[in-house]
Design a protein around this motif. Structure first.
Motif, PDB file in Angstrom:
ATOM      1  N   VAL A   1       0.863  -1.179   0.000  1.00 45.04           N
ATOM      2  CA  VAL A   1       0.000   0.000   0.000  1.00 45.04           C
ATOM      3  C   VAL A   1       0.899   1.228   0.000  1.00 45.04           C
ATOM      4  N   GLU A   2       0.735   2.072  -1.019  1.00 45.51           N
ATOM      5  CA  GLU A   2       1.498   3.315  -1.072  1.00 45.51           C
ATOM      6  C   GLU A   2       0.550   4.496  -1.025  1.00 45.51           C
ATOM      7  N   VAL A   3       0.892   5.471  -0.173  1.00 46.75           N
ATOM      8  CA  VAL A   3       0.112   6.701  -0.034  1.00 46.75           C
ATOM      9  C   VAL A   3       1.040   7.856  -0.351  1.00 46.75           C
ATOM     10  N   ASN A   4       0.656   8.677  -1.326  1.00 47.18           N
ATOM     11  CA  ASN A   4       1.488   9.806  -1.737  1.00 47.18           C
ATOM     12  C   ASN A   4       0.599  11.036  -1.825  1.00 47.18           C
ATOM     13  N   VAL A   5       0.733  11.934  -0.846  1.00 40.49           N
ATOM     14  CA  VAL A   5      -0.132  13.115  -0.771  1.00 40.49           C
ATOM     15  C   VAL A   5       0.651  14.323  -1.265  1.00 40.49           C
ATOM     16  N   PRO A   6       0.258  14.886  -2.406  1.00 39.63           N
ATOM     17  CA  PRO A   6       1.017  16.019  -2.946  1.00 39.63           C
ATOM     18  C   PRO A   6       0.623  17.335  -2.271  1.00 39.63           C
ATOM     19  N   THR A   7       1.374  18.359  -2.552  1.00 41.41           N
ATOM     20  CA  THR A   7       1.067  19.694  -2.050  1.00 41.41           C
ATOM     21  C   THR A   7      -0.345  20.108  -2.445  1.00 41.41           C
ATOM     22  N   THR A   8      -1.049  20.783  -1.551  1.00 37.47           N
ATOM     23  CA  THR A   8      -2.421  21.302  -1.704  1.00 37.47           C
ATOM     24  C   THR A   8      -3.485  20.215  -1.589  1.00 37.47           C
ATOM     25  N   ALA A   9      -3.093  18.966  -1.357  1.00 39.29           N
ATOM     26  CA  ALA A   9      -4.087  17.904  -1.181  1.00 39.29           C
ATOM     27  C   ALA A   9      -4.264  17.607   0.303  1.00 39.29           C
ATOM     28  N   THR A  10      -5.500  17.242   0.683  1.00 41.00           N
ATOM     29  CA  THR A  10      -5.822  16.859   2.059  1.00 41.00           C
ATOM     30  C   THR A  10      -6.427  15.467   2.037  1.00 41.00           C
ATOM     31  N   LEU A  11      -5.836  14.556   2.801  1.00 42.15           N
ATOM     32  CA  LEU A  11      -6.287  13.172   2.784  1.00 42.15           C
ATOM     33  C   LEU A  11      -6.500  12.669   4.207  1.00 42.15           C
ATOM     34  N   THR A  12      -7.656  12.033   4.407  1.00 38.81           N
ATOM     35  CA  THR A  12      -7.892  11.250   5.608  1.00 38.81           C
ATOM     36  C   THR A  12      -7.882   9.784   5.201  1.00 38.81           C
ATOM     37  N   LEU A  13      -6.928   9.036   5.756  1.00 34.93           N
ATOM     38  CA  LEU A  13      -6.746   7.639   5.368  1.00 34.93           C
ATOM     39  C   LEU A  13      -7.031   6.737   6.553  1.00 34.93           C
ATOM     40  N   VAL A  14      -7.883   5.741   6.325  1.00 33.13           N
ATOM     41  CA  VAL A  14      -8.128   4.697   7.307  1.00 33.13           C
ATOM     42  C   VAL A  14      -7.826   3.374   6.629  1.00 33.13           C
ATOM     43  N   ALA A  15      -6.867   2.630   7.196  1.00 36.79           N
ATOM     44  CA  ALA A  15      -6.518   1.313   6.648  1.00 36.79           C
ATOM     45  C   ALA A  15      -6.614   0.300   7.782  1.00 36.79           C
ATOM     46  N   LYS A  16      -7.532  -0.657   7.653  1.00 33.90           N
ATOM     47  CA  LYS A  16      -7.692  -1.637   8.717  1.00 33.90           C
ATOM     48  C   LYS A  16      -8.098  -2.986   8.132  1.00 33.90           C
ATOM     49  N   ASP A  17      -7.674  -4.019   8.849  1.00 34.44           N
ATOM     50  CA  ASP A  17      -8.039  -5.397   8.518  1.00 34.44           C
ATOM     51  C   ASP A  17      -7.553  -5.818   7.141  1.00 34.44           C
ATOM     52  N   ASN A  18      -6.488  -5.217   6.661  1.00 34.77           N
ATOM     53  CA  ASN A  18      -5.881  -5.648   5.406  1.00 34.77           C
ATOM     54  C   ASN A  18      -4.766  -6.651   5.693  1.00 34.77           C
ATOM     55  N   VAL A  19      -4.550  -7.574   4.749  1.00 39.08           N
ATOM     56  CA  VAL A  19      -3.438  -8.514   4.822  1.00 39.08           C
ATOM     57  C   VAL A  19      -2.413  -8.083   3.778  1.00 39.08           C
TER      58      VAL A  19
ATOM     59  N   ALA B   1       4.068  12.372   2.383  1.00 39.28           N
ATOM     60  CA  ALA B   1       3.227  13.563   2.369  1.00 39.28           C
ATOM     61  C   ALA B   1       4.110  14.765   2.099  1.00 39.28           C
ATOM     62  N   ALA B   2       3.859  15.463   0.997  1.00 38.02           N
ATOM     63  CA  ALA B   2       4.690  16.600   0.606  1.00 38.02           C
ATOM     64  C   ALA B   2       4.415  17.789   1.507  1.00 38.02           C
ATOM     65  N   ALA B   3       5.343  18.710   1.535  1.00 37.74           N
ATOM     66  CA  ALA B   3       5.144  19.948   2.279  1.00 37.74           C
ATOM     67  C   ALA B   3       3.935  20.687   1.715  1.00 37.74           C
ATOM     68  N   GLY B   4       3.090  21.174   2.619  1.00 33.34           N
ATOM     69  CA  GLY B   4       1.877  21.867   2.190  1.00 33.34           C
ATOM     70  C   GLY B   4       0.667  20.973   2.109  1.00 33.34           C
ATOM     71  N   SER B   5       0.851  19.670   2.231  1.00 31.69           N
ATOM     72  CA  SER B   5      -0.271  18.730   2.216  1.00 31.69           C
ATOM     73  C   SER B   5      -0.731  18.465   3.645  1.00 31.69           C
ATOM     74  N   THR B   6      -1.892  17.813   3.760  1.00 25.84           N
ATOM     75  CA  THR B   6      -2.412  17.414   5.063  1.00 25.84           C
ATOM     76  C   THR B   6      -2.779  15.945   5.008  1.00 25.84           C
ATOM     77  N   LEU B   7      -2.194  15.162   5.918  1.00 25.56           N
ATOM     78  CA  LEU B   7      -2.470  13.732   5.973  1.00 25.56           C
ATOM     79  C   LEU B   7      -2.862  13.356   7.389  1.00 25.56           C
ATOM     80  N   THR B   8      -4.058  12.789   7.508  1.00 24.35           N
ATOM     81  CA  THR B   8      -4.504  12.210   8.769  1.00 24.35           C
ATOM     82  C   THR B   8      -4.680  10.728   8.539  1.00 24.35           C
ATOM     83  N   GLN B   9      -3.932   9.924   9.306  1.00 28.44           N
ATOM     84  CA  GLN B   9      -3.871   8.506   8.985  1.00 28.44           C
ATOM     85  C   GLN B   9      -4.111   7.650  10.213  1.00 28.44           C
ATOM     86  N   THR B  10      -4.867   6.588  10.019  1.00 32.53           N
ATOM     87  CA  THR B  10      -5.008   5.539  11.017  1.00 32.53           C
ATOM     88  C   THR B  10      -4.827   4.200  10.314  1.00 32.53           C
ATOM     89  N   VAL B  11      -3.754   3.498  10.699  1.00 31.88           N
ATOM     90  CA  VAL B  11      -3.477   2.180  10.129  1.00 31.88           C
ATOM     91  C   VAL B  11      -3.491   1.197  11.289  1.00 31.88           C
TER      92      VAL B  11
END
Length: 946
Positions: free
Chosen positions: A626-644, A656-666
């Motif tokens: 699983v790859e997550v790549n958040v560029p500048t000016t993008a806002t992402l809320t990521l929830v990853a659970k129960d994956n194999v 996550a690039a500078a200027g981006s917003t990433l909220t993550q729960t794995v």
């Protein structure tokens, strides 16, 4: 000439006596015989009327040159359902021609008039001698470019043309307009008070072919507001050769229209017909309501039922255009196959654009496109082949193009054995679903055996829901539900250019995407792409999705090879919006850059939930699960659970690039067998707690354990200590003896859980432990659930044994000095002394009798392989256990509420092991020690008492 003069004299005779009382006609009449010409017979019926059904039989001596054309059936022809007129060859007659005879023996043409012009109704033209069998001996032939063999006009209705051989050479001109070998026209005059239009006419089992030159159309129809075509049927005909379209049906702004077109074969009998244009079947309806059926037709080949090979093919096998009118249209169970288009004489600008089925519905109209076969039934047939050998030649094929502004379905279609070969650009779209207003179902379609070879850029889509670049159909735009489709056995080679292949492309307007198979779980290299830069996306989500769901899909066994670069993404989110990617199986992606799931949001707000996916790589040194790549000016809320996630170079990679917003729960993912479990390339810590890292000791790297390594800036503690995330042991069964001892028992299970759990007992209690006082033997169950909804359940039985045998007396199983046992009844005051020398409570014959030295054992299964002592303990406690292998044992100590007090790893060797464990700082009370060695979980309760 003699027969012609006789025919004219007969007509003059009939006209002279037109006002006299003539006998009505019925029965069978012959031409020549009763009448010199067919025209004379029809004229007599018009004048005299009918008293019943009439059959006009053409004898062997019939000469088409004696007729005056057109042969007219006027609007007031005296036929009815009970008095029809049938025209057919007589038994034994062969090669009967009307209009134009054998090539080179008849007149050059019959003029621009049709051979038959039918205004009336209940006329039957049957090409079979005597009306039996299936062989036509009647040829109706028009050689004029503006002529037709048969024209229905005015108010023609309930006419039948069957088993006829129909020939023509019609051509469009600005003067003469469009015609077909059979034409449905709006010509009047219409009877007073009667709406015009051709209704309920039937054309069946006829053969259409070219005359001296190829006709533009075999069948052409035009309907208008004053003359709609309603209820006409075209069934089981063979259309062998044409220049533009086998049949073209146009309806304009009339009150109603309906056509049934089924069972027809449309093919080219020319050996070198290599000019792709037009359509096999073309239905265009503008502002008209009605029901249309296009089913069971064959387009392709050089013989009926699409047999052989059509050298050239056509631009659109079936085309349907519905504009602001209609009720229901079905394009079902048609077969389009065995066509080859190579160059076609267009030189360096050759661009063959070809569609199997092309549907445009501007609504309102429900359109079904189901069960069609496009390509070939098996590898022994020719399929559909499109190629160009010239320098800038391009090849393009679209199996089904479905532009719909109303509801409908594209289901159970098979598109297979398609070959594209080009010097420049190749584009393949299996199913294109464009501009949908109400939900459309795209299910259970199979797209397979695709072979593309190009020197230029190649673009391939299995199913595409493209970006809208025109005004949508309506305000409440919805995309289709895509499910159960298969895209496999694809080979793409671009020798000098780039190639992009996408299994399912979603433009963010999707109700559901469920159960599709891209590639194969069992067939290696089911999709293979070789190019300069090769890119494959199993499922691609773009633009601005509105709660798009991608679930239960399979993306597997795909290979991409590039001389410069290669990339495969199982599921690729490249959008701004909400998406849920769940329950998908991703396997065996082989490329320079391989990603199981790639979350790459664009500018804007996005939320991505990855849940219950199984993502497996080809080996630990390749790719990212699983790859997550958040560029500048993008806002992402990521929830990853129960994956194999296993067998990748990197399990999770977050950037996550500078200027981006990433909220993550794995959380609650099984991340194991990877070279690295989690890499965080962002500047802020990322939450990755309560994951299983392949070992109860936790992750390695920045972690303390032996599981998959984690990098810096990863919050991994607490972690799951069992692969199931939750485990519970309710303990050994217990016994209550009525008459002696306590009447209550406390059940205190041993819990293994990450995070804060909840408890639910079968009694309804929600505490970790319960105390029960049953009066009969009872079983109690407890279910423990963690914050991510994993749960485990275990049972314990409290055996209730009534051992009373009198006033203040109980039964015991007494063991004498010789070891023999017998049941005796003793005073309760004497029980303790009996138990100390080995007696047990209850009758000897009772299975529930338990001896005192085993009464408090919690886990008797651990006796031989695990023990701790002394118990109670005041200082250090000694552990003894048997290990099956060398390695590490993981130890936890918890209180009776399940709270973790300490944990540590200790080295073990195969065989017997002894260790001292310090309990310094542990307060007096009851505790649980849990030891995990490999897959074995050992549990023991102990007491600290200083």
């Amino acid at each position: 000439m003699k027969k012609f003069i006789q025919s004219m004299l007969a007509l003059l005779f009939i006209c002279f006596f037109a006002n006299s009382s003539l006998a009505q006609v019925s029965g069978t009449i012959t031409v020549p015989g009763n009448y010199a010409t067919l025209g004379a017979a029809l004229f007599n019926i018009q004048v005299s009327g009918l008293s019943g059904h009439v059959i006009i039989e053409l004898q062997q001596g019939y000469d088409y040159r004696d007729e005056l054309y057109p042969l007219v059936v006027p609007e007031n022809f005296p036929t009815s359902l009970n008095a029809t007129v049938t025209i057919r060859p007589r038994i034994g007659a062969i090669d009967i021609h009307i209009g134009t005879g054998y090539l080179g023996t008849g007149p050059a043409n019959t003029g621009s008039v049709p051979i038959f012009k039918i205004y009336g109704s209940n006329i039957i033209i049957d090409g079979r001698p005597g009306g039996g069998g299936t062989i036509s001996q009647l040829f109706i032939w028009s050689e004029d470019e503006a002529g037709s063999a048969i024209e229905f006009a005015n108010n023609s209705s309930d006419n039948i043309i069957r088993y006829c051989s129909l020939l023509g050479s019609n051509k469009y001109s600005s003067t003469n307009g469009f015609h077909g070998i059979i034409t449905f026209s709006t010509d009047g005059p219409f009877p007073a008070g009667v709406e015009g239009g051709n209704r309920n006419n039937l054309i069946e089992n006829c053969t259409f072919n070219k005359g001296l030159s190829k006709p533009d159309f075999a069948i052409y129809s035009y309907g208008s507001a004053n003359a709609p075509n309603v209820g006409n049927r075209i069934l089981n005909n063979n259309i062998a050769s044409f220049g533009t379209s086998g049949m073209r049906i146009e309806e304009w702004n009339n009150s109603g229209s309906s056509w049934t077109i089924t069972g027809n074969s449309i093919y080219s009998s020319d050996l070198n017909y290599n000019y792709p244009q037009g359509s096999g079947i073309d239905l265009s309806v503008y502002g008209v309501s009605g029901t249309h059926t296009i089913e069971g037709n064959y387009v392709g080949g050089n013989a009926p039922f699409a047999a052989g090979k059509w050298n050239g093919g056509i631009e659109r096998a079936i085309q349907v255009y519905l504009d602001q009118g209609g009720t229901y249209t079905s394009v079902n169970n048609n077969v389009i196959k065995n066509m080859e288009i190579i160059d076609g004489g267009f030189g360096t600008t050759f661009l063959p654009i070809n569609y199997g089925i092309n549907i445009t519905n501007n609504g309102p109209n429900v359109v079904e496109c189901n069960g069609n076969l496009i390509g070939a039934e098996n590898s022994s047939e020719h399929g559909i082949s499109i190629g160009s050998s010239v320098g800038v030649g391009q090849s393009y094929f679209n199996g089904i193009n479905y532009h719909n502004c109303d509801s409908g379905s594209v289901s159970d279609n098979i598109i297979q054995y398609i070959s594209l070969n080009s010097q420049n650009t190749s584009l393949f779209e299996g199913i294109r679903v464009d501009l949908d207003h109400n939900p459309v179902i795209v299910t259970n379609n199979t797209i397979q055996f695709l072979d593309i070879l190009s020197n230029g850029y190649v673009q391939v889509f299995g199913i595409i829901d493209p970006k809208d670049d025109v005004v949508p159909c309506g305000s409440s735009l919805q995309a289709p539900a895509i499910g159960g489709n298969s895209f496999k056995n694809v080979s793409v080679i671009s020798e000098t250019g780039d190639a992009t292949v996408t299994g399912v492309h979603i433009n963010g307007r999707l109700a559901t995407n469920d159960g599709n198979i891209i590639g194969s779980l069992t067939e290696a290299n089911s999709i293979s792409v070789t190019a300069k830069n090769a890119i494959v996306n199993g499922i691609l989500i773009e633009e601005n999705p509105d709660n798009v769901s991608v679930s239960n899909d399979v993306v597997a066994n795909i290979t991409a090879s590039g001389t410069v670069s290669s990339e495969i993404n199982g599921v690729h989110f490249k959008a701004a919006g909400n998406t849920t990617i769940s329950g998908n199986t991703i396997r065996n992606l082989n490329a320079g850059t391989a990603r199981g799931i790639f979350v790459e949001p664009i500018t804007g707000l996005s939320q991505a939930t990855l849940q219950n996916n199984s993502v497996k790589g080809i080996n630990v040194n390749t790719g990212t699960g699983v790859e997550v790549n958040v560029p500048t000016t993008a806002t992402l809320t990521l929830v990853a659970k129960d994956n194999v996630i296993n067998t990748w170079q990197t399990g999770f990679l977050v950037t996550a690039a500078a200027g981006s917003t990433l909220t993550q729960t794995v959380q609650s993912n099984a991340i194991s067998g990877n070279q690295t479990g989690f890499v965080n390339n962002s500047t802020s810590p990322q939450n990755a707690t309560c994951n299983w890292w392949g070992s109860a000791s936790g992750p390695s790297g920045a972690g303390p354990g032996t599981g998959d390594p984690v990098g810096s800036n990863v919050i991994f503690s607490p972690w799951a200590t069992v692969s199931t995330f939750v485990a519970v042991d309710a303990g050994a069964d217990q016994t209550i003896y009525i008459g002696y001892g306590p009447t209550s028992k406390t059940i205190a299970p041993i819990y293994t859980v990450c995070g804060t759990p909840t408890y639910l007992w079968s009694t309804g209690a929600t505490t970790p432990n319960i105390t029960v006082s049953p009066t009969v033997t009872s079983t109690y169950s407890v279910t423990v659930t963690d914050a991510n909804n994993h749960s485990a359940t275990d049972n314990v039985t409290i055996v209730v044994n009534d051992i009373r045998c009198g006033n203040n007396k109980v039964k015991i199983c007494h063991k004498d000095i010789g070891g023999k046992k017998k049941t005796i009844c003793i005073n309760t005051n004497d029980v303790a002394s009996h138990l100390t020398h080995g007696d047990a409570l209850g009758e000897c014959s009772t299975n529930a009798a338990r001896f005192a030295n085993a009464a408090d054992e919690i886990n008797s299964s651990n006796e031989k392989t695990f023990s701790l002592y002394p118990n109670p303990v005041a200082g250090d406690i000694k552990l003894q256990w048997q290990a099956n292998t060398n390695g590490t044992a993981f130890i936890q100590i918890k209180d009776m509420m399940g709270r973790l007090l300490m944990q540590q790893n200790i080295t073990q060797t195969k065989g017997a092991n002894n260790r001292l464990l310090s309990l310094k700082g542990v307060q007096d009370g009851n505790y649980i020690l849990v030891m995990q060695t490999g897959d074995e979980l050992k549990v023991q309760r102990f007491t600290v008492r200083h």
